[in-house]
Design an enzyme around this catalytic site. Structure first.
Site, PDB file in Angstrom:
ATOM      1  N   ASN A   1       0.819  -1.217   0.000  1.00  0.00           N
ATOM      2  CA  ASN A   1       0.000   0.000   0.000  1.00  0.00           C
ATOM      3  C   ASN A   1       0.853   1.267   0.000  1.00  0.00           C
ATOM      4  O   ASN A   1       0.360   2.360   0.271  1.00  0.00           O
ATOM      5  CB  ASN A   1      -0.906   0.033   1.233  1.00  0.00           C
ATOM      6  CG  ASN A   1      -1.882  -1.117   1.255  1.00  0.00           C
ATOM      7  OD1 ASN A   1      -2.456  -1.478   0.223  1.00  0.00           O
ATOM      8  ND2 ASN A   1      -2.083  -1.709   2.419  1.00  0.00           N
TER       9      ASN A   1
ATOM     10  N   HIS B   1     -14.176  -1.833   5.660  1.00  0.00           N
ATOM     11  CA  HIS B   1     -13.037  -2.513   6.266  1.00  0.00           C
ATOM     12  C   HIS B   1     -13.425  -3.224   7.567  1.00  0.00           C
ATOM     13  O   HIS B   1     -14.285  -2.754   8.312  1.00  0.00           O
ATOM     14  CB  HIS B   1     -11.976  -1.447   6.557  1.00  0.00           C
ATOM     15  CG  HIS B   1     -10.639  -1.995   6.903  1.00  0.00           C
ATOM     16  ND1 HIS B   1     -10.190  -2.083   8.199  1.00  0.00           N
ATOM     17  CD2 HIS B   1      -9.641  -2.480   6.123  1.00  0.00           C
ATOM     18  CE1 HIS B   1      -8.962  -2.586   8.196  1.00  0.00           C
ATOM     19  NE2 HIS B   1      -8.616  -2.833   6.957  1.00  0.00           N
TER      20      HIS B   1
ATOM     21  N   GLU C   1     -16.349   4.595   3.017  1.00  0.00           N
ATOM     22  CA  GLU C   1     -14.915   4.794   2.777  1.00  0.00           C
ATOM     23  C   GLU C   1     -14.698   5.654   1.540  1.00  0.00           C
ATOM     24  O   GLU C   1     -15.524   5.653   0.625  1.00  0.00           O
ATOM     25  CB  GLU C   1     -14.223   3.435   2.579  1.00  0.00           C
ATOM     26  CG  GLU C   1     -14.236   2.609   3.850  1.00  0.00           C
ATOM     27  CD  GLU C   1     -13.520   1.272   3.715  1.00  0.00           C
ATOM     28  OE1 GLU C   1     -12.747   1.090   2.751  1.00  0.00           O
ATOM     29  OE2 GLU C   1     -13.736   0.416   4.585  1.00  0.00           O
TER      30      GLU C   1
ATOM     31  N   SER D   1     -11.061  -0.697   0.219  1.00  0.00           N
ATOM     32  CA  SER D   1      -9.734  -1.312   0.259  1.00  0.00           C
ATOM     33  C   SER D   1      -9.613  -2.576  -0.589  1.00  0.00           C
ATOM     34  O   SER D   1      -8.522  -2.906  -1.027  1.00  0.00           O
ATOM     35  CB  SER D   1      -9.330  -1.606   1.699  1.00  0.00           C
ATOM     36  OG  SER D   1     -10.306  -2.394   2.335  1.00  0.00           O
TER      37      SER D   1
ATOM     38  N   ASP E   1     -13.860   6.861   6.211  1.00  0.00           N
ATOM     39  CA  ASP E   1     -12.514   6.321   6.398  1.00  0.00           C
ATOM     40  C   ASP E   1     -11.810   6.452   5.050  1.00  0.00           C
ATOM     41  O   ASP E   1     -12.193   5.804   4.081  1.00  0.00           O
ATOM     42  CB  ASP E   1     -12.634   4.853   6.841  1.00  0.00           C
ATOM     43  CG  ASP E   1     -11.276   4.174   7.010  1.00  0.00           C
ATOM     44  OD1 ASP E   1     -10.291   4.656   6.438  1.00  0.00           O
ATOM     45  OD2 ASP E   1     -11.229   3.129   7.702  1.00  0.00           O
TER      46      ASP E   1
ATOM     47  N   HIS F   1      -7.221   4.855   2.013  1.00  0.00           N
ATOM     48  CA  HIS F   1      -6.582   4.669   0.705  1.00  0.00           C
ATOM     49  C   HIS F   1      -6.669   5.902  -0.199  1.00  0.00           C
ATOM     50  O   HIS F   1      -6.122   5.903  -1.300  1.00  0.00           O
ATOM     51  CB  HIS F   1      -7.201   3.471  -0.020  1.00  0.00           C
ATOM     52  CG  HIS F   1      -6.947   2.185   0.691  1.00  0.00           C
ATOM     53  ND1 HIS F   1      -5.789   1.471   0.559  1.00  0.00           N
ATOM     54  CD2 HIS F   1      -7.698   1.514   1.603  1.00  0.00           C
ATOM     55  CE1 HIS F   1      -5.836   0.403   1.326  1.00  0.00           C
ATOM     56  NE2 HIS F   1      -6.976   0.396   1.979  1.00  0.00           N
TER      57      HIS F   1
ATOM     58  N   LYS G   1      -0.232   3.882   4.724  1.00  0.00           N
ATOM     59  CA  LYS G   1      -0.365   3.656   3.289  1.00  0.00           C
ATOM     60  C   LYS G   1       0.419   4.732   2.525  1.00  0.00           C
ATOM     61  O   LYS G   1       1.629   4.671   2.524  1.00  0.00           O
ATOM     62  CB  LYS G   1      -1.845   3.562   2.941  1.00  0.00           C
ATOM     63  CG  LYS G   1      -2.339   2.174   3.384  1.00  0.00           C
ATOM     64  CD  LYS G   1      -3.734   2.055   3.831  1.00  0.00           C
ATOM     65  CE  LYS G   1      -3.963   0.660   4.416  1.00  0.00           C
ATOM     66  NZ  LYS G   1      -5.123   0.546   5.272  1.00  0.00           N
TER      67      LYS G   1
HETATM   68  C1  LIG Z   1      -5.696  -0.230   6.335  1.00  0.00           C
HETATM   69  C2  LIG Z   1      -7.027   0.238   6.740  1.00  0.00           C
HETATM   70  C3  LIG Z   1      -7.339   0.481   8.082  1.00  0.00           C
HETATM   71  C4  LIG Z   1      -6.426   0.106   9.192  1.00  0.00           C
HETATM   72  O1  LIG Z   1      -5.405   1.004   9.327  1.00  0.00           O
HETATM   73  P1  LIG Z   1      -4.080   0.540  10.085  1.00  0.00           P
HETATM   74  O2  LIG Z   1      -3.394   1.809  10.388  1.00  0.00           O
HETATM   75  O3  LIG Z   1      -3.354  -0.353   9.165  1.00  0.00           O
HETATM   76  O4  LIG Z   1      -4.534  -0.182  11.332  1.00  0.00           O
HETATM   77  C5  LIG Z   1      -8.570   1.044   8.361  1.00  0.00           C
HETATM   78  N1  LIG Z   1      -9.462   1.304   7.388  1.00  0.00           N
HETATM   79  C6  LIG Z   1      -9.204   1.044   6.098  1.00  0.00           C
HETATM   80  C7  LIG Z   1     -10.223   1.376   5.074  1.00  0.00           C
HETATM   81  C8  LIG Z   1      -7.984   0.490   5.735  1.00  0.00           C
HETATM   82  O5  LIG Z   1      -7.739   0.195   4.460  1.00  0.00           O
END
Ligand SMILES: *Cc1c(COP(=O)(O)O)cnc(C)c1O
Length: 383
Positions: free
Chosen positions: A47, A133, A174, A178, A203, A206, A235
């Site tokens: 990522n 997620h 989101e 993801s 969220d 990405h 990421k």
């Molecule tokens: C990777 C991810 C997370 C988790 O984040 P980390 O910092 O790796 O714990 C949360 N939400 C989404 C959409 C993700 O892709």
């Protein structure tokens, strides 16, 4: 004995269904290659979208931060773990993204858990996009609120499952999904959340650093400010950790009631210091984003005429849907034997029957890397 039996039968089940997950200890990696047992594989599973995890300037900032602050924060932020770098990073992030405030977390997983389980109780409802997620789904499931899921990106369905009898409603989606790489209709979902008097959480793990003017993310591009925005630093930022952006009120509530903040050792100050440096690179990273988008376009154009089933994704996440677990593993292993590292993603991470190869493209991939991947995909025959 009972525990042993339980473990044995659970794991057997996973083997039978080709769902077993293996960890592989790597020697090291960089944005292009992953090295395992002295073999080098082209890495299409990371990522690290802008390749910042190996940026020399950011690495030097991390080292400088460690020399100044030491390795650990040594306590939670409420004891002695909160430093000027944490504070400066929170201020910079809120200014950058147009929020009143920000609060840092050690991971995106804990940020989602914290917000979703502390702010909402049994008189509330949480409505989550079906493809969200695991950190969101699990938090909503564990919270005391009524938890319901709406069909992916389907606002009719969201409106249908909305129940006005609850006190507060939280809608969660989101910026970029993801596992599918597509994006949510953020402008419309924001409007609907306002119409329903709900709170909206986005969220953008990405999208941040990649999408929108100067990498400000999916919400900035859609010209909305959701009530709560989660961003992560593992990421595009190339480091690790997360932040929750919100009103001062929500932040104050989290600071007083979130056990994940109060009872957990703060992110190392040196890490916050390094993220500040990464943020500078993200802001002036148009050339990296252009390179990434060029690579994505090139891959999409190349794969278009294949017989593989693709999803509607314009992001760095380009899944190839295979369907059956066994067949997905077969393709993944075939690519591995050709020095290409792409993990098979299977249920429960994705819905049953949609096992896939999750290809992620980054700005450091060269044209010849993409050509090689495309060649091998076109050569592939399932036997
Ligand atoms: C990777 C991810 C997370 C988790 O984040 P980390 O910092 O790796 O714990 C949360 N939400 C989404 C959409 C993700 O892709």
């Amino acid at each position: 004995m009972i525990l042993k039996k339980y473990i044995k039968s659970s794991i057997k089940n996973i083997y039978i269904n080709n769902k077993i997950k293996n960890r592989v200890a790597i020697d090291n990696s960089n944005p292009r290659f992953i090295n395992i047992n002295n073999t080098s594989y082209l890495n299409f599973s990371s990522n690290d979208y802008l390749g910042l995890s190996h940026d020399k300037n950011i690495i030097n900032s991390f080292i400088k931060g460690i020399k100044y602050y030491g390795l650990s924060s040594c306590s939670s932020t409420h004891i002695t773990g909160y430093s000027r770098s944490h504070k400066l990073l929170e201020n910079e992030l809120s200014k950058w993204l147009g929020y009143e405030s920000a609060v840092l977390f050690s991971s995106g997983f804990s940020a989602n858990q914290s917000v979703i389980t502390t702010l909402f109780n049994k008189n509330d409802q949480i409505l989550v996009d079906k493809l969200s997620h695991a950190s969101i789904i699990e938090a909503a499931y564990k919270s005391k609120a009524k938890f319901n899921r709406f069909l992916h990106n389907n606002l009719y369905n969201l409106r249908k499952i909305y129940n006005k009898k609850y006190n507060k409603t939280l809608i969660v989606t989101e910026g970029i999904f993801s596992m599918d790489g597509d994006s949510a209709p953020l402008t419309d979902i924001y409007k609907l959340s306002k119409e329903l008097g709900s709170l909206l959480l986005v969220d953008d793990a990405h999208g941040i650093g990649i999408i929108g003017d100067k990498g400000r993310g999916s919400c900035y591009k859609a010209n909305i400010l959701p009530d709560i925005l989660i961003i992560t630093f593992g990421k595009a930022f190339g480091i690790g950790g997360a932040a929750v952006l919100s009103s001062i009120n929500i932040r104050e509530f989290l600071l007083q009631f979130s056990k994940k903040i109060i009872y957990s050792t703060a992110m190392p100050s040196a890490q916050a210091y390094a993220i500040l440096q990464s943020l500078k690179f993200i802001k002036k990273g148009d050339h990296l984003r252009q390179k990434l988008n060029k690579n994505i376009k090139y891959f999409k154009l190349g794969i278009k005429n294949s017989s593989f089933k693709l999803l509607k994704s314009n992001s760095a996440i380009q899944p190839i849907i295979i369907g059956k677990n066994h067949n997905t593993l077969h393709l993944s292993n075939y690519l591995k034997s050709n020095k290409l590292w792409i993990k098979a993603i299977r249920p429960p991470t994705v819905p049953p029957g949609t096992s896939r190869l999750r290809i992620t493209i980054n700005s450091m991939h060269k044209r010849k890397d993409l050509d090689y991947l495309l060649d091998k995909l076109f050569e592939y025959r399932y036997v």
